[in-house]
Design a protein around this motif. Structure first.
Motif, PDB file in Angstrom:
ATOM      1  N   LEU A  77      -0.024   4.756   1.323  1.00  0.00           N
ATOM      2  CA  LEU A  77      -1.073   5.539   1.962  1.00  0.00           C
ATOM      3  C   LEU A  77      -0.694   7.008   1.985  1.00  0.00           C
ATOM      4  N   GLN A 122       0.838  -1.194   0.000  1.00  0.00           N
ATOM      5  CA  GLN A 122       0.000   0.000   0.000  1.00  0.00           C
ATOM      6  C   GLN A 122       0.871   1.242   0.000  1.00  0.00           C
ATOM      7  N   ARG A 145      -5.384   7.614   2.070  1.00  0.00           N
ATOM      8  CA  ARG A 145      -5.877   7.012   0.831  1.00  0.00           C
ATOM      9  C   ARG A 145      -4.796   6.138   0.218  1.00  0.00           C
ATOM     10  N   ASP A 146      -5.173   4.978  -0.321  1.00  0.00           N
ATOM     11  CA  ASP A 146      -4.181   4.085  -0.908  1.00  0.00           C
ATOM     12  C   ASP A 146      -3.959   4.432  -2.382  1.00  0.00           C
TER      13      ASP A 146
END
Ligand code: ATP
Ligand code: SF4
Ligand code: MG
Lengths: 326, 324
Positions: free
Chosen positions: A71, A69, A75-76
């Protein structure tokens, strides 16, 4: 403390080439907070640039993010649709490239290349966009910015071009800047100037800065935290002063040993013996094994990333740590 | 810029001088026009008079000097056949050829650029592979055969397009043009396409190669990193860079197009310079051949100059003051 602006978790970016899968980035984790600098260090080919491109979502085929991920404020980015990613790119997340001679389009004037960046993310008039571009050039220390806006890239020196690239990156006062060895191609004196200016501006704007370099001495004076990459993996991470003081991973120790320093003047520089392994068909286990003075049979098993001290991670079974060394 | 132009003009003059000598010698070696022009029944006296009138009795170098002196005054000799100034004959037919060549170039760019761009952006698509395969045909099919096939299909079978002549023309700037009337355009359609075929393929390949190369450049990635739309990246950042090689090659090719319009003009009975020169070679009309070749030399020199200037306008790194 506040939550990190950018947090990369177990990122994997692989290239599916005809010769096989190149695991350019294979389990990379780090995080940066607003106004802080994170130094990403590693030898040539260790996957630093690919990590940077993964963050701004510009990994081109045959490459692909295969896991993990990214982030950004929760938000990814790794799974963000392209349209949304594009509205962040150059706006909230900017990147400065390795080679200033190649980053500006040779046939477009500087003003064209700056104004289009402003207008890509802000609904402003051309005149307003030009004003902002001029101000940005002034900020990075380019004399008579009004005139310089009319120039073409070939009329600038390498250092000046990199300043222009930095000015472009700063246009929207982004939350994250990935700076990919922006000073390696430049003279030492200019390197220092640009470094200091970039750091000042990021602190001023509260920008989280990921500073990629293969030069540990650059990062030592600049970064808050550091992540050392080897063959696509982060092998050690932590606060820069602690890591430099007492590295856990044998590779980090080797890197520190190969930096020229005042105290050891006259002594030959210590080199890490051996070569960086090819990323195609990496053997299982620790990738540093063939070059490691502390290697032992257990190292043929992949070593896990473990926290040996608070905030200090290393990917080594036999780290330089008397307290934990078994 | 002025220095550059002056130097180029001097160079051009030198080239023209050398070419005039080569052309003159080359044409002289082709054959003896007397055998063709003077009827075998003519007696010795008539024969000698004709030779004298044509200036063919002088030694070669004198003929050349006479030719050069006249040429400097804009007189490239009189056609043996039409008994008119050769230059006038050429100039009369030049607009028809230019019209065809310019039409073909425009067509090549209009068709070649978008197709090449598409093939470069999607190199692995089925359509791209189709475009590239077709472009190989455009390279390898002989022009005259394609011309004949066009006539077979569109003139003979379908009867859509006329196959010979220029059609209705309109006078503009003192010469006649076909492209201003519908009938003229209909007449131009097939010869233009025929002449354009090779160029379309060329432009497609150049554009595709340029796009693929440019897409890998750091500055394109940086443009994307700025968050620009794909359209802006393609049409501003990539397109402006590939225009440089395309303009250069197409510009230089323009001279070749004019020279090669000979075939197309013959197939479609297009009354241009190409048809005139073929007819002149058949009857060894030496002044016309010389005048034609000199015109082509001048044309090539002009084209090169225009291409250089355009190139410098497109690429800010090129300075005309510098070495040429
Ligand atoms: N398009 C690609 N196709 C295949 N392999 C690639 C591609 N791009 C990068 N790689 C591989 O990924 C690995 C990491 O490359 P990267 O550019 O991230 O290294 P780096 O740490 O930035 O090195 P440097 O200091 O030389 O810039 C390299 O081994 C490279 O061969
Ligand atoms: S895991 Fe083993 S081989 Fe790898 S760095 Fe640690 S000691 Fe060396
Ligand atoms: Mg790199």
């Amino acid at each position: 403390m506040s939550a990190p602006t950018l947090e990369v978790r177990n990122l994997r970016t692989h290239f599916f080439t005809r010769a096989g899968v190149v695991k350019a980035v294979d389990d990379v984790s780090f995080s940066v907070k607003a106004g802080q600098v994170m130094g990403l260090v590693g030898e040539s080919g260790s996957g630093k640039t690919v990590t940077g491109f993964s963050i701004i979502g510009l990994v081109d085929p045959p490459g692909r993010i295969t896991g993990g991920q990214i982030l950004f404020k929760g938000r990814d980015l790794a799974t963000l649709p392209e349209a949304e990613m594009r509205s962040l790119r150059g706006n909230r997340i900017a990147m400065i490239f390795q080679d200033p001679m190649m980053t500006l389009n040779p046939v477009l004037r500087i003003d064209t290349q700056m104004i289009e960046t402003v207008q890509a993310h802000a609904k402003v008039s051309r005149e307003e966009a030009r004003q902002r571009s001029r101000d940005a050039l002034g900020q990075v220390g380019i004399p008579s910015p009004d005139e310089r806006l009319q120039s073409y890239p070939h009329q600038f020196s390498g250092g000046m071009r990199q300043r222009v690239a930095i000015a472009i990156a700063l246009l929207h006062k982004p939350d994250v800047i990935v700076a990919d060895e922006p000073t390696t191609a430049l003279d030492v004196t200019i390197q220092g100037q640009i470094l200091a200016e970039a750091q000042k501006l990021c602190t001023q704007f509260g920008t989280a800065l990921v500073w990629i370099t293969h030069d540990l001495s650059v990062v030592a004076g600049l970064a808050d935290d550091i992540a050392v990459m080897y063959a696509g993996k982060v092998v050690e991470s932590g606060p820069v002063a602690e890591v430099m003081d007492a590295p856990l991973h044998p590779y980090t120790l080797g890197l520190i040993g190969s930096v020229p320093s005042r105290n050891r003047r006259g002594e030959p520089l210590r080199q890490i013996p051996g070569m960086t392994p090819s990323l195609l068909n990496l053997p299982a286990g620790c990738a540093f094994r063939s070059r490691c003075p502390r290697a032992e049979p257990r190292c043929a098993e992949p070593p896990p990333m473990a926290e040996y001290r608070p905030g200090r991670h290393a990917r080594c079974i036999h780290p330089h740590d008397e307290a934990v060394a078994a | 810029m002025t220095v550059f132009l002056l130097r180029r003009l001097l160079q051009a003059a030198a080239v023209v001088l050398v070419m005039s000598l080569l052309v003159f010698l080359g044409v002289f070696a082709i054959g003896d026009p007397i055998e063709i022009l003077i009827s075998p029944e003519a007696d010795q006296f008539e024969r000698e008079r004709a030779i004298k009138a044509l200036g063919l009795d002088l030694p070669l170098w004198q003929q050349y000097l006479v030719f050069l002196g006249n040429a400097l005054q804009g007189d490239l000799g009189r056609s043996f056949v039409f008994n008119e100034p050769a230059l006038k004959l050429i100039l009369e037919r030049m607009p028809a050829t230019l019209e065809l060549a310019i039409g073909a170039t425009v067509l090549a760019l209009l068709i070649g650029l978008p197709l090449g761009l598409y093939a470069g952006l999607k190199p692995n698509g089925a359509l791209s592979k189709g475009i590239m395969a077709t472009s190989i045909l455009g390279f390898s099919l002989p022009t005259f055969w394609v011309g004949l096939m066009l006539i077979m299909v569109f003139a003979v079978q379908l009867g859509w397009l006329p196959s010979t002549g220029r059609g209705e023309t309109v006078t503009l700037l003192g010469t006649r043009w076909s492209f201003l009337t519908l009938d003229g355009l209909a007449h131009m359609a097939m010869p233009t396409l025929n002449l354009a075929l090779f160029k379309i393929s060329l432009v497609i390949r150049l554009t595709r190669a340029g796009v693929r190369e440019t897409m890998l450049m750091d500055y394109v990635k940086f443009a994307r990193a700025k968050g620009l739309s794909p359209a802006r990246v393609t049409f501003v950042h990539v397109f402006k860079n590939i225009l440089i090689p395309v303009v250069t090659v197409v510009g230089l090719e323009f001279g070749g197009t004019i020279a090669f319009s000979v075939v197309t003009e013959s197939v479609f009975a297009w009354p241009g310079m190409g048809k005139l020169i073929i007819d002149s070679i058949n009857v060894l009309d030496r002044p016309v051949m010389v005048a034609y070749l000199m015109m082509i030399v001048l044309l090539f020199i002009t084209i090169n100059l225009v291409v250089d200037i355009t190139y410098s306008l497109l690429d800010p790194r090129v300075r005309l003051e510098g070495k040429s």
